[in-house]
Design an enzyme around this catalytic site. Structure first.
Site, PDB file in Angstrom:
ATOM      1  N   TYR A 192      -1.896  -1.103  10.435  1.00  0.00           N
ATOM      2  CA  TYR A 192      -1.886  -1.358   8.986  1.00  0.00           C
ATOM      3  C   TYR A 192      -0.566  -0.857   8.391  1.00  0.00           C
ATOM      4  O   TYR A 192       0.096  -1.562   7.624  1.00  0.00           O
ATOM      5  CB  TYR A 192      -3.082  -0.639   8.371  1.00  0.00           C
ATOM      6  CG  TYR A 192      -3.304  -0.849   6.890  1.00  0.00           C
ATOM      7  CD1 TYR A 192      -3.751  -2.072   6.391  1.00  0.00           C
ATOM      8  CD2 TYR A 192      -3.104   0.194   5.978  1.00  0.00           C
ATOM      9  CE1 TYR A 192      -3.994  -2.241   5.026  1.00  0.00           C
ATOM     10  CE2 TYR A 192      -3.350   0.021   4.620  1.00  0.00           C
ATOM     11  CZ  TYR A 192      -3.792  -1.204   4.146  1.00  0.00           C
ATOM     12  OH  TYR A 192      -4.035  -1.375   2.798  1.00  0.00           O
ATOM     13  N   SER A 246       0.881  -1.177   0.000  1.00  0.00           N
ATOM     14  CA  SER A 246       0.000   0.000   0.000  1.00  0.00           C
ATOM     15  C   SER A 246       0.914   1.221   0.000  1.00  0.00           C
ATOM     16  O   SER A 246       2.115   1.105   0.277  1.00  0.00           O
ATOM     17  CB  SER A 246      -0.835  -0.013   1.287  1.00  0.00           C
ATOM     18  OG  SER A 246      -1.474   1.234   1.496  1.00  0.00           O
TER      19      SER A 246
HETATM   20  N1  LIG Z   1      -8.670  -0.324  -1.436  1.00  0.00           N
HETATM   21  C1  LIG Z   1      -7.639   0.472  -1.207  1.00  0.00           C
HETATM   22  O1  LIG Z   1      -7.786   1.706  -1.212  1.00  0.00           O
HETATM   23  C2  LIG Z   1      -6.269  -0.117  -0.972  1.00  0.00           C
HETATM   24  C3  LIG Z   1      -5.182   0.736  -1.004  1.00  0.00           C
HETATM   25  C4  LIG Z   1      -3.899   0.226  -0.815  1.00  0.00           C
HETATM   26  C5  LIG Z   1      -3.715  -1.126  -0.608  1.00  0.00           C
HETATM   27  N2  LIG Z   1      -4.799  -1.945  -0.571  1.00  0.00           N
HETATM   28  C6  LIG Z   1      -4.520  -3.378  -0.373  1.00  0.00           C
HETATM   29  O2  LIG Z   1      -4.958  -4.094  -1.512  1.00  0.00           O
HETATM   30  C7  LIG Z   1      -5.351  -5.424  -1.133  1.00  0.00           C
HETATM   31  C8  LIG Z   1      -6.749  -5.693  -1.653  1.00  0.00           C
HETATM   32  O3  LIG Z   1      -7.626  -4.743  -1.078  1.00  0.00           O
HETATM   33  P1  LIG Z   1      -9.110  -4.469  -1.631  1.00  0.00           P
HETATM   34  O4  LIG Z   1      -9.271  -3.027  -1.697  1.00  0.00           O
HETATM   35  O5  LIG Z   1      -9.354  -5.313  -2.829  1.00  0.00           O
HETATM   36  O6  LIG Z   1      -9.944  -5.034  -0.392  1.00  0.00           O
HETATM   37  P2  LIG Z   1     -11.449  -5.575  -0.350  1.00  0.00           P
HETATM   38  O7  LIG Z   1     -11.846  -5.424   1.082  1.00  0.00           O
HETATM   39  O8  LIG Z   1     -12.271  -4.961  -1.414  1.00  0.00           O
HETATM   40  O9  LIG Z   1     -11.284  -7.139  -0.700  1.00  0.00           O
HETATM   41  C9  LIG Z   1     -10.465  -7.949   0.101  1.00  0.00           C
HETATM   42  C10 LIG Z   1     -10.722  -9.414  -0.220  1.00  0.00           C
HETATM   43  O10 LIG Z   1      -9.841 -10.174   0.621  1.00  0.00           O
HETATM   44  C11 LIG Z   1     -10.593 -11.156   1.314  1.00  0.00           C
HETATM   45  N3  LIG Z   1      -9.973 -11.414   2.597  1.00  0.00           N
HETATM   46  C12 LIG Z   1      -9.963 -10.602   3.691  1.00  0.00           C
HETATM   47  N4  LIG Z   1      -9.324 -11.208   4.695  1.00  0.00           N
HETATM   48  C13 LIG Z   1      -8.910 -12.415   4.237  1.00  0.00           C
HETATM   49  C14 LIG Z   1      -8.194 -13.480   4.818  1.00  0.00           C
HETATM   50  N5  LIG Z   1      -7.805 -13.440   6.091  1.00  0.00           N
HETATM   51  N6  LIG Z   1      -7.926 -14.576   4.057  1.00  0.00           N
HETATM   52  C15 LIG Z   1      -8.350 -14.635   2.759  1.00  0.00           C
HETATM   53  N7  LIG Z   1      -9.046 -13.643   2.169  1.00  0.00           N
HETATM   54  C16 LIG Z   1      -9.310 -12.551   2.902  1.00  0.00           C
HETATM   55  C17 LIG Z   1     -11.995 -10.561   1.464  1.00  0.00           C
HETATM   56  O11 LIG Z   1     -12.972 -11.578   1.676  1.00  0.00           O
HETATM   57  C18 LIG Z   1     -12.152  -9.847   0.124  1.00  0.00           C
HETATM   58  O12 LIG Z   1     -12.645 -10.713  -0.870  1.00  0.00           O
HETATM   59  C19 LIG Z   1      -5.213  -5.460   0.376  1.00  0.00           C
HETATM   60  O13 LIG Z   1      -3.976  -6.044   0.721  1.00  0.00           O
HETATM   61  C20 LIG Z   1      -5.233  -4.017   0.787  1.00  0.00           C
HETATM   62  O14 LIG Z   1      -4.605  -3.789   2.010  1.00  0.00           O
HETATM   63  C21 LIG Z   1      -6.062  -1.481  -0.742  1.00  0.00           C
END
Ligand SMILES: NC(=O)c1ccc[n+]([C@@H]2O[C@H](COP(=O)([O-])OP(=O)(O)OC[C@H]3O[C@@H](n4cnc5c(N)ncnc54)[C@H](O)[C@@H]3O)[C@@H](O)[C@H]2O)c1
Length: 265
Positions: free
Chosen positions: A155, A142
Site C-alpha cells: 500500500y 494517503s
Molecule cells: N480510510 C482511511 O483511513 C484512509 C486513509 C488514507 C487514505 N485512504 C484512501 O482513501 C480512498 C478511499 O478510501 P475509503 O476509506 O473511502 O475506503 P472504503 O473501503 O470505505 O471505500 C472504498 C470504495 O471503493 C470501492 N472500490 C474498491 N476497489 C475498487 C475498484 N477496484 N474499482 C472501483 N471501486 C473500488 C469500494 O467498493 C468502496 O465503495 C482510498 O484510495 C484509500 O486508500 C483511506
C-alpha cells in the site's frame, strides 16, 4: 454562488466511504457526478444522495483495474452530462499483511492494480474529456504516500507512486490549464479503518476491541486531540482543489491528517 456550479466531476470508489462523501459534498456545491464503483447497490445509494441535492448523476459499475470498463463509464457519463471538469481518482484498497518479504504475491499485485494502475486508468479515461477551459485532477493518496506504514509496503509503495504520477501529470497537463494534486488523508472514519481487523491489530491486548478502544491509540499519533478525521474533512479538501479557488494550485500534496505526518516523538 455555489463553488462547483456548472461543473461535472468523475469520482471512482463513489459507492462508499470517502468516495460517497466527495460525491455528496461536490453535489451540495452544484456539481453533477459521474460515479464509478464495483459495488452496484452502494453506488445506487450514493446516487440517491446526490439526487437529493438536486444534481444529476450517472453511475457505472466499473473496476478501476479494467481500463475498458472505466472508459465506458466515463464515456456514458460525459455523453449524458455534457462535459467533464474534475477527476477524483479515489478508489483504493488496503490490508495490513505484515513485513514486505512475507506479502503474498497476489495481494501485492492487487494493491498495485487498484491503488496505482487504477488511478492511471481513471486519469487516462478522463483527461481527453476535460474541456478547453482546463480542469482539476485530484488523486487520493494517503499519509502512506508520505511516510512508511510498517506491515503494508504494498500500500505504501503504491500510495507513494501516485505522487510521482501526479507530479508528472501536473507537468504534462499544466499547459492545458489542468491542475493535478494529491490529497493525503490520515486515519479516516470509513470502513477501511473503522473495522474489526484494524481494531484487533491496534489493541492486541483486548479480546473484542471496539472503536472507542482504538481511539486512544490513534489519538496518540496526532498533533490535534482526535482519533481520526471525518470523511467530509477530506471531501472539503477535494472540493477546494476542484473549485476555482485553487485555480493556481498544481503539483501540491495536501495533507488532511490531524498532524500525523508532522508529529515528533
Ligand atoms: N480510510 C482511511 O483511513 C484512509 C486513509 C488514507 C487514505 N485512504 C484512501 O482513501 C480512498 C478511499 O478510501 P475509503 O476509506 O473511502 O475506503 P472504503 O473501503 O470505505 O471505500 C472504498 C470504495 O471503493 C470501492 N472500490 C474498491 N476497489 C475498487 C475498484 N477496484 N474499482 C472501483 N471501486 C473500488 C469500494 O467498493 C468502496 O465503495 C482510498 O484510495 C484509500 O486508500 C483511506
Amino acid at each position: 454562488m455555489l463553488r462547483m456550479a456548472g461543473k461535472v466531476a468523475l469520482i471512482t470508489g463513489a459507492g462508499a466511504g470517502m468516495g460517497r462523501a466527495h460525491a455528496v459534498r461536490l453535489a451540495e456545491e452544484g456539481a453533477d457526478i459521474i460515479a464509478l464503483d464495483v459495488a452496484e447497490g452502494a453506488l445506487a445509494e450514493s446516487a440517491m444522495m446526490v439526487r437529493a441535492h438536486g444534481r444529476r448523476v450517472v453511475t457505472a459499475v466499473a473496476d478501476v483495474c479494467d481500463l475498458a470498463a472505466v472508459e465506458a463509464g466515463v464515456g456514458t457519463g460525459v455523453a449524458e452530462l455534457g462535459r467533464l471538469d474534475t477527476i477524483v481518482a479515489n478508489a483504493g484498497v488496503t490490508e495490513n499483511p505484515g513485513p514486505s518479504w512475507t506479502i503474498d504475491e497476489n495481494l501485492w499485485e492487487r494493491s498495485m492494480a487498484v491503488n496505482l494502475t487504477g488511478v492511471w486508468h481513471t486519469v487516462k479515461a478522463g483527461v481527453a474529456a476535460l474541456g478547453p477551459g482546463g480542469g482539476s485532477v485530484i488523486i487520493i493518496s494517503s499519509t502512506a504516500g508520505i511516510k512508511a506504514v510498517a506491515g503494508a509496503s504494498h500500500y505504501t509503495a503504491a500510495k507513494h507512486a501516485v505522487v510521482g504520477l501526479a507530479r508528472t501529470l501536473a507537468n504534462e497537463l499544466g499547459p492545458r490549464s489542468i491542475r493535478v494534486n494529491t490529497v493525503h488523508p490520515g486515519a479516516v472514519d470509513t470502513a477501511m479503518t473503522i473495522n474489526p481487523a484494524t481494531f484487533a491489530r491496534l489493541r492486541p491486548d483486548l479480546a473484542a476491541p471496539t472503536a472507542d478502544d482504538v481511539a486512544q491509540v490513534l489519538s496518540r499519533n496526532h498533533l490535534l486531540p482526535v482519533p481520526w478525521v471525518e470523511a467530509v474533512d477530506v471531501s472539503n479538501a477535494v472540493l477546494f482543489l476542484a473549485s476555482d479557488e485553487a485555480r493556481y494550485i498544481t503539483g501540491l500534496q495536501m495533507v488532511v491528517d490531524a498532524g500525523l505526518t508532522q508529529k515528533v516523538g
